[in-house]
Design an enzyme around this catalytic site. Sequence first.
Site, PDB file in Angstrom:
ATOM      1  CB  SER A   1      -0.969  -0.057   1.194  1.00 24.74           C
ATOM      2  OG  SER A   1      -2.018   0.856   1.072  1.00 24.74           O
TER       3      SER A   1
ATOM      4  CG  ASP B   1      -7.118  -3.176  -3.376  1.00 25.97           C
ATOM      5  OD1 ASP B   1      -7.838  -2.437  -2.687  1.00 25.97           O
ATOM      6  OD2 ASP B   1      -5.883  -3.258  -3.237  1.00 25.97           O
TER       7      ASP B   1
ATOM      8  CG  HIS C   1      -5.634  -2.609   0.149  1.00 25.82           C
ATOM      9  ND1 HIS C   1      -5.038  -2.118  -1.002  1.00 25.82           N
ATOM     10  CD2 HIS C   1      -5.032  -1.931   1.178  1.00 25.82           C
ATOM     11  CE1 HIS C   1      -4.140  -1.198  -0.694  1.00 25.82           C
ATOM     12  NE2 HIS C   1      -4.115  -1.072   0.623  1.00 25.82           N
TER      13      HIS C   1
END
Length: 262
Positions: free
Chosen positions: A87, A211, A239
């Site tokens: 991320s 995601d 995610h």
Amino acid sequence: MGGDGGADPVIHFVFVHGASHGAWCWYKLTTLLDAAGFKSSSVDLTGAGINLTDSNTVMDSDQYNRPLFTLLSDLPPHHKVILVGHSIGGGSVTEALCKFTDKISMAIYLAAAMVQPGSIPSPNLSNMHVGEEEIWEYTYGEGTDKPPTGVLMKQEFRRHYYYSESPLEDVTLSSKLLRPAPVRAFQDLGKLPPNPEAEKVPRVYNKTAKDNLFDSVRQDLLVENWPPSQLYVLEESDHSAFFSVPTTLFAYLLRAVSFLQR
């Protein structure tokens, strides 16, 4: 890749978490890697995980990334690592890639901010937060008349945006461990100067196909703007691939690093 330059060096993975998470989120991956004979390390960035700093006091990315930079600077001579970032932790990976190029044999981005040093990133590309402001809770460590110092996804939205395909046990675990992320640490994301040496290090991108936080369009644009040497698609991943598809991610990590041995 690691070791002392001998014939059979150990492959050492170093994992960097995303916003609000910590070293704890990699527990499935590090267990798989350690059991398979690899070396793994996962780091708590400043104000995350069990790091004792109040995240509201973190002023910039350099302070936020200091635990990662310390780990890399303390590596023995000739010891290189595979750096894996999730991320917004992709920004930490790229900063480390520029500062410690000789310590990193490969950079792997997992649903992560992958912005070329010296480029001008679009806010839509480098911003890991979806547009719906109501899903975020802000903290104002310097008073409500000042900009926010911390951000945390509200609990009722976490299952959908972070963990839609993940086991409920991991959702429960994360609910006890997530911490506000330091807003100011992310303001410089993607604002690094050009770095030709860092460009020579192989990069791998792992796309998360289910995601709900960092959608496929934005991930595809990152890949298009700074093409990696390898691209993998985690078809069943939300995610948080380290929770939802750990064995597939494990296999893809091993496949990616196998190219270093050819």
